[in-house]
Design a protein around this motif. Structure first.
Motif, PDB file in Angstrom:
ATOM      1  N   GLU A 154       4.436   0.856  13.529  1.00 54.30           N
ATOM      2  CA  GLU A 154       4.883  -0.092  12.498  1.00 54.30           C
ATOM      3  C   GLU A 154       3.983  -1.316  12.391  1.00 54.30           C
ATOM      4  OE1 GLU A 154       7.554  -0.323  10.330  1.00 54.30           O
ATOM      5  OE2 GLU A 154       7.903   1.797  10.649  1.00 54.30           O
ATOM      6  N   SER A 155       3.564  -1.845  13.554  1.00 47.88           N
ATOM      7  CA  SER A 155       2.789  -3.095  13.534  1.00 47.88           C
ATOM      8  C   SER A 155       1.457  -2.862  12.820  1.00 47.88           C
ATOM      9  CB  SER A 155       2.566  -3.623  14.944  1.00 47.88           C
ATOM     10  OG  SER A 155       1.893  -2.655  15.694  1.00 47.88           O
ATOM     11  N   TRP A 156       0.867  -1.664  13.010  1.00 49.94           N
ATOM     12  CA  TRP A 156      -0.394  -1.357  12.337  1.00 49.94           C
ATOM     13  C   TRP A 156      -0.183  -1.254  10.819  1.00 49.94           C
ATOM     14  CZ3 TRP A 156      -5.347  -1.688  13.202  1.00 49.94           C
ATOM     15  CH2 TRP A 156      -6.241  -1.002  12.366  1.00 49.94           C
ATOM     16  N   ILE A 157       0.946  -0.696  10.430  1.00 49.91           N
ATOM     17  CA  ILE A 157       1.238  -0.586   8.991  1.00 49.91           C
ATOM     18  C   ILE A 157       1.379  -1.993   8.389  1.00 49.91           C
ATOM     19  CG2 ILE A 157       2.951   0.229   7.290  1.00 49.91           C
ATOM     20  CD1 ILE A 157       3.404   2.643   9.098  1.00 49.91           C
ATOM     21  N   SER A 158       2.063  -2.890   9.089  1.00 48.89           N
ATOM     22  CA  SER A 158       2.198  -4.259   8.584  1.00 48.89           C
ATOM     23  C   SER A 158       0.827  -4.917   8.487  1.00 48.89           C
ATOM     24  CB  SER A 158       3.054  -5.126   9.509  1.00 48.89           C
ATOM     25  OG  SER A 158       4.088  -4.403  10.029  1.00 48.89           O
ATOM     26  N   TYR A 159      -0.026  -4.638   9.486  1.00 54.42           N
ATOM     27  CA  TYR A 159      -1.383  -5.201   9.482  1.00 54.42           C
ATOM     28  C   TYR A 159      -2.148  -4.714   8.243  1.00 54.42           C
ATOM     29  CZ  TYR A 159      -6.268  -5.727  11.002  1.00 54.42           C
ATOM     30  OH  TYR A 159      -7.597  -6.023  11.075  1.00 54.42           O
ATOM     31  N   GLN A 160      -2.034  -3.404   7.970  1.00 57.89           N
ATOM     32  CA  GLN A 160      -2.711  -2.839   6.792  1.00 57.89           C
ATOM     33  C   GLN A 160      -2.177  -3.493   5.511  1.00 57.89           C
ATOM     34  OE1 GLN A 160      -5.186  -0.863   6.388  1.00 57.89           O
ATOM     35  NE2 GLN A 160      -5.476   0.061   8.398  1.00 57.89           N
ATOM     36  N   GLN A 161      -0.858  -3.685   5.499  1.00 56.98           N
ATOM     37  CA  GLN A 161      -0.217  -4.280   4.312  1.00 56.98           C
ATOM     38  C   GLN A 161      -0.768  -5.686   4.064  1.00 56.98           C
ATOM     39  OE1 GLN A 161       4.020  -4.394   4.671  1.00 56.98           O
ATOM     40  NE2 GLN A 161       4.337  -4.382   2.475  1.00 56.98           N
ATOM     41  N   GLY A 162      -0.964  -6.404   5.173  1.00 60.19           N
ATOM     42  CA  GLY A 162      -1.474  -7.761   5.056  1.00 60.19           C
ATOM     43  C   GLY A 162      -2.934  -7.803   4.624  1.00 60.19           C
ATOM     44  N   LYS A 163      -3.667  -6.756   4.970  1.00 57.47           N
ATOM     45  CA  LYS A 163      -5.113  -6.751   4.707  1.00 57.47           C
ATOM     46  C   LYS A 163      -5.458  -6.626   3.221  1.00 57.47           C
ATOM     47  CE  LYS A 163      -8.267  -4.281   6.865  1.00 57.47           C
ATOM     48  NZ  LYS A 163      -8.804  -3.216   7.704  1.00 57.47           N
ATOM     49  N   GLY A 164      -4.586  -5.979   2.492  1.00 56.40           N
ATOM     50  CA  GLY A 164      -4.915  -5.817   1.066  1.00 56.40           C
ATOM     51  C   GLY A 164      -4.159  -4.641   0.496  1.00 56.40           C
ATOM     52  N   ASN A 165      -3.784  -4.785  -0.743  1.00 59.02           N
ATOM     53  CA  ASN A 165      -2.928  -3.799  -1.354  1.00 59.02           C
ATOM     54  C   ASN A 165      -3.559  -2.407  -1.424  1.00 59.02           C
ATOM     55  OD1 ASN A 165      -0.455  -3.302  -2.312  1.00 59.02           O
ATOM     56  ND2 ASN A 165      -1.037  -3.516  -4.470  1.00 59.02           N
ATOM     57  N   GLU A 166      -4.880  -2.385  -1.727  1.00 66.19           N
ATOM     58  CA  GLU A 166      -5.538  -1.100  -1.952  1.00 66.19           C
ATOM     59  C   GLU A 166      -5.558  -0.245  -0.678  1.00 66.19           C
ATOM     60  OE1 GLU A 166      -9.806  -0.022  -3.516  1.00 66.19           O
ATOM     61  OE2 GLU A 166      -8.840  -1.555  -4.757  1.00 66.19           O
ATOM     62  N   GLU A 167      -5.960  -0.892   0.427  1.00 66.58           N
ATOM     63  CA  GLU A 167      -6.053  -0.163   1.693  1.00 66.58           C
ATOM     64  C   GLU A 167      -4.672   0.298   2.157  1.00 66.58           C
ATOM     65  OE1 GLU A 167      -8.585  -1.726   4.896  1.00 66.58           O
ATOM     66  OE2 GLU A 167      -9.510  -2.901   3.305  1.00 66.58           O
ATOM     67  N   TYR A 168      -3.691  -0.599   1.963  1.00 67.91           N
ATOM     68  CA  TYR A 168      -2.323  -0.267   2.364  1.00 67.91           C
ATOM     69  C   TYR A 168      -1.810   0.932   1.558  1.00 67.91           C
ATOM     70  CZ  TYR A 168       2.726  -0.676   2.829  1.00 67.91           C
ATOM     71  OH  TYR A 168       4.042  -0.411   3.040  1.00 67.91           O
ATOM     72  N   GLN A 169      -2.106   0.874   0.251  1.00 63.48           N
ATOM     73  CA  GLN A 169      -1.687   1.941  -0.653  1.00 63.48           C
ATOM     74  C   GLN A 169      -2.269   3.286  -0.201  1.00 63.48           C
ATOM     75  OE1 GLN A 169       0.108   0.267  -2.962  1.00 63.48           O
ATOM     76  NE2 GLN A 169       1.043   2.173  -3.582  1.00 63.48           N
ATOM     77  N   LYS A 170      -3.546   3.258   0.140  1.00 65.29           N
ATOM     78  CA  LYS A 170      -4.233   4.490   0.548  1.00 65.29           C
ATOM     79  C   LYS A 170      -3.635   5.017   1.856  1.00 65.29           C
ATOM     80  CE  LYS A 170      -8.608   6.599   1.626  1.00 65.29           C
ATOM     81  NZ  LYS A 170      -7.916   7.335   2.648  1.00 65.29           N
ATOM     82  N   TYR A 171      -3.387   4.057   2.766  1.00 67.01           N
ATOM     83  CA  TYR A 171      -2.814   4.457   4.053  1.00 67.01           C
ATOM     84  C   TYR A 171      -1.455   5.138   3.839  1.00 67.01           C
ATOM     85  CZ  TYR A 171      -1.201   4.417   8.824  1.00 67.01           C
ATOM     86  OH  TYR A 171      -0.730   4.823  10.039  1.00 67.01           O
ATOM     87  N   MET A 172      -0.630   4.523   2.972  1.00 65.00           N
ATOM     88  CA  MET A 172       0.709   5.061   2.735  1.00 65.00           C
ATOM     89  C   MET A 172       0.640   6.419   2.023  1.00 65.00           C
ATOM     90  SD  MET A 172       2.520   3.088   4.342  1.00 65.00           S
ATOM     91  CE  MET A 172       4.189   3.630   4.061  1.00 65.00           C
TER      92      MET A 172
END
Ligand SMILES: Nc1ncnc2c1ncn2[C@@H]1O[C@H](COP(=O)(O)OP(=O)(O)OP(=O)(O)O)[C@@H](O)[C@H]1O
Ligand SMILES: [Mg+2]
Length: 251
Positions: A154-172
Motif C-alpha cells: 500500500e505504501s508504495w502505491i501511495s508513493y506512486q500516487q504522490g509522484k504523478g497521475n500518469e505513473e500512478y495510472q499506469k501502475y494501477m
C-alpha cells in the motif's frame, strides 16, 4: 506490451516449473499469446512441452546467452519453438549451468536476457520465465532488468500516487491487468495444491487411526507382558557378605 513474469524461489522443488506450465496454459486459454523462457539447466518445462532433446541441441537459451556474452549476433527467431496451443518456448539445456557461472563475471551481465527479449517480447501478451532453483546468481541477476512491474504494498502505491497521475495510472492499470489475468490462475493453482495437501494429510490421519484400531490389544498386552516379565519368580537379591579384611603384617 508483454507482461514479463518471473517464477522464482531459491528453494528447489517448490513447484516453479509446474506453476510456469500451468500459468502459460491458463493464459493461452484466455487467448493470450504466451512465451515461456526456460531459464533452468534442468530444462523441466522444455521436457514438459515435449522437447526432450535439448541437451543435444544448440537452439536453446544457452546458445543465445553465450552469443550475447561474446558480442555475437543472435538469430532473429531467437530459437523460439512454436506450440500448437499458442504457447511458444525458448528451451534450455544442461549447458546453461556453465553459462550461469560465466554470467556472474560477465560485463553488463544484467542486460543479457534483456537483449535477447528486446526484439521479441512485444509479439507476446505474457513472457513467463521459469528460473533456476539454486544457482550462482547469474540468472537471478537478469530478472531485475526484466520485470516491468513488481507487486508492492500500500505504501508504495501511495508513493506512486504522490509522484504523478500518469505513473500512478499506469501502475494501477498494470495491477488490474495482473489481477484479472494472472492472479486467478495462481490462486486456483495454489488452492488446488492446498486441497491436495489437505486431502493427503486427512488420508494419512485416517490411515494412522485405522492401523491403531486394528492392533490395539496386542500392543497393550505386550506392554503388560514386558512390564510384568519375571515378576512372579523374582527373588530378593542376596546381600553380599562383607569380605574379611586382610590383616597386613609389618615385617
Ligand atoms: N500444485 C502441486 N500439487 C502437487 N504437486 C505439485 C504441485 N506443483 C508441483 N508439484 C510437484 O512437485 C514436484 C516439484 O515441482 P517442480 O518441478 O515444478 O518444482 P521446481 O520448483 O520447478 O523444482 P526445481 O527447483 O528443481 O526446478 C514435482 O514432482 C511436481 O509434480
Ligand atoms: Mg523447475
Amino acid at each position: 506490451m508483454a507482461k514479463i513474469i518471473s517464477i522464482v524461489n531459491q528453494k528447489e522443488g517448490t513447484g516453479k516449473s509446474a506453476c510456469t506450465a500451468n500459468l502459460a496454459v491458463g493464459l493461452a486459454q484466455k487467448n493470450m499469446k504466451v512465451l515461456i523462457v526456460d531459464a533452468d539447466p534442468q530444462s523441466d518445462v522444455s521436457a514438459g512441452f515435449g522437447y526432450r532433446d535439448c541437451d543435444d541441441s544448440n537452439e536453446t537459451l544457452t546458445a543465445l546467452m553465450d552469443a550475447v556474452m561474446k558480442d555475437e549476433d543472435i538469430p532473429s527467431d531467437c530459437h523460439i519453438r512454436h506450440q500448437a496451443e499458442g504457447i511458444d518456448i525458448i528451451c534450455s539445456n544442461i549447458g546453461l549451468a556453465g553459462t550461469e557461472v560465466q554470467l556472474v563475471n560477465a560485463m553488463s551481465r544484467e542486460y543479457v536476457l534483456k537483449q535477447i527479449l528486446y526484439g521479441i517480447k512485444d509479439q507476446y501478451d505474457a513472457v513467463i520465465i521459469d528460473c533456476i532453483g539454486s544457482g550462482n546468481g547469474g540468472i537471478i541477476s537478469q530478472l531485475k532488468m526484466q520485470n516491468e512491474m513488481k507487486l508492492t504494498d500500500e505504501s508504495w502505491i501511495s508513493y506512486q500516487q504522490g509522484k504523478g497521475n500518469e505513473e500512478y495510472q499506469k501502475y494501477m492499470e498494470d495491477l488490474t491487468d495482473m489481477q484479472n489475468h494472472v492472479l486467478p490462475y495462481l490462486q486456483s493453482f495454489c488452492s488446488l495444491e492446498e486441497k491436495g495437501v489437505q486431502e493427503r494429510r486427512e488420508q494419512q490421519v485416517a490411515e494412522k487411526n485405522e492401523s491403531r484400531e486394528a492392533v490395539p490389544r496386542a500392543g497393550v498386552e505386550a506392554n503388560i507382558a514386558v512390564k510384568d516379565a519375571g515378576k512372579a519368580e523374582r527373588k530378593p537379591v542376596a546381600q553380599k557378605k562383607a569380605m574379611p579384611r586382610k590383616e597386613t603384617v609389618n615385617p
